[in-house]
Design a protein around this motif. Structure first.
Motif, short mmCIF file in Angstrom:
data_model
loop_
_atom_site.label_atom_id
_atom_site.label_comp_id
_atom_site.label_asym_id
_atom_site.label_seq_id
_atom_site.Cartn_x
_atom_site.Cartn_y
_atom_site.Cartn_z
N SER A 63 0.84 -1.20 0.00
CA SER A 63 0.00 0.00 0.00
C SER A 63 0.87 1.25 0.00
O SER A 63 2.02 1.23 0.43
CB SER A 63 -0.92 0.01 1.22
OG SER A 63 -0.15 0.14 2.42
N GLN A 65 0.49 3.97 1.80
CA GLN A 65 0.76 4.48 3.14
C GLN A 65 1.92 3.74 3.80
O GLN A 65 2.78 4.35 4.44
CB GLN A 65 -0.52 4.37 4.00
CG GLN A 65 -1.63 5.29 3.55
CD GLN A 65 -1.23 6.77 3.63
OE1 GLN A 65 -0.49 7.19 4.53
NE2 GLN A 65 -1.73 7.54 2.69
N LEU A 68 5.14 4.78 2.17
CA LEU A 68 5.53 6.10 2.67
C LEU A 68 6.17 5.99 4.04
O LEU A 68 7.15 6.70 4.35
CB LEU A 68 4.30 7.01 2.71
CG LEU A 68 4.55 8.46 3.13
CD1 LEU A 68 5.54 9.14 2.19
CD2 LEU A 68 3.23 9.24 3.16
N GLU A 92 6.16 11.31 -1.07
CA GLU A 92 4.84 10.92 -1.56
C GLU A 92 4.89 10.62 -3.06
O GLU A 92 4.23 9.70 -3.54
CB GLU A 92 3.83 12.03 -1.27
CG GLU A 92 3.51 12.19 0.21
CD GLU A 92 2.55 13.33 0.47
OE1 GLU A 92 2.24 14.07 -0.50
OE2 GLU A 92 2.10 13.48 1.62
N ASN A 96 3.99 6.93 -4.69
CA ASN A 96 2.94 6.83 -5.70
C ASN A 96 3.50 6.50 -7.09
O ASN A 96 2.72 6.35 -8.03
CB ASN A 96 2.15 8.14 -5.78
CG ASN A 96 1.21 8.31 -4.59
OD1 ASN A 96 0.10 7.75 -4.57
ND2 ASN A 96 1.64 9.07 -3.60
#
Length: 254
Positions: A63, A65, A68, A92, A96
């Motif tokens: 994921s 999150q 990150l 970020e 992504n």
């Protein structure tokens, strides 16, 4: 502290990144997906700084999150040790998989490697300077040097003249040894050449090597095979020697 943010790389910088990726076996087709997590970068730093990086701290995540969170941990524990940090917005972008972000990060890694090499070379030079300063045979003196139209004083390393003489004598002694070995080598080569010529000559006499063909116009020498019977016949048919008159013969003509 150097902060890494998103930017556009020049053509030369992109070529440098591409060359570095090929040298490190990184595929350009999967760079966005692979470097969305910090693990590939952690493996690179683990190779160069094994004591600084613990890969167990950066398990592979799926994921955004969790990826990150990995970037934040690596940013704090590793990159900060090199006076480099990633901005929140840039982390970020990496998580992504934003186009171009991974190339920017790898370009910063290349710059970091260059700075580290310069630091290592500078430290080695400083250690050498310190060794020279601790050595009594090497002195630092200030000499006048002309720079442009002016005269400036610059430090220069000097050695004792006695040390220079010793090094010169050692060098001359080695030159003498080298000359002697070169003369012996030339002598051995001449001996080998003479022995090779003698061996060829003996082989030719034994019929092992073809003899040189006689030049045209010279009288040829005829030979006959030896046979016991022919030899006896020739001996039997040979004319008797001519008898010359002797002074003791009364019929001889005076």
């Amino acid at each position: 502290m150097h902060t890494v943010c998103g930017k556009n790389l020049s053509t030369e910088e992109l070529e440098e990144v591409g060359k570095w990726m090929r040298q490190n076996g990184i595929s350009a087709h999967r760079i966005r997906r692979e470097f969305s997590d910090v693990l590939p970068l952690a493996e690179i730093f683990k190779r160069d700084y094994p004591r600084l990086v613990d890969l167990y701290n950066y398990p592979k995540k799926s994921s955004v999150q969790l990826k990150l969170a990995n970037w934040e941990t690596f940013n704090f524990k590793v990159l900060s040790k090199f006076n480099m940090t990633l901005s929140r917005d840039f982390m970020e972008q990496m998580a992504n998989g934003v186009h171009g972000a991974a190339e920017v990060l790898l370009h910063e890694v290349i710059r970091l490697e260059k700075r580290q090499r310069v630091a290592v070379e500078r430290n080695a030079a400083m250690r050498q300077e310190q060794t020279w300063e601790e050595n009594d045979e090497v002195k630092t003196v200030v000499v006048n040097k002309q720079v442009g139209d002016g005269i400036v004083q610059v430090p220069q390393k000097m050695i004792l003249y006695s040390l220079y003489e010793k090094l010169t004598r050692d060098s001359q002694a080695k030159d003498v040894i080298i000359d002697a070995y070169q003369q012996r080598l030339a002598h051995m080569e001449s001996i080998i050449k003479l022995k090779t010529e003698r061996i060829d000559e003996l082989l030719m006499q034994m019929g092992k090597l073809p003899q040189k063909r006689a030049p045209a116009g010279n009288a040829s020498t005829c030979s006959y095979p030896f046979d016991g019977k022919d030899s006896a016949i020739r001996k039997h048919q040979s004319p008797s020697p001519l008898l010359l008159p002797s002074s003791a013969d009364p019929d001889s003509t005076p």
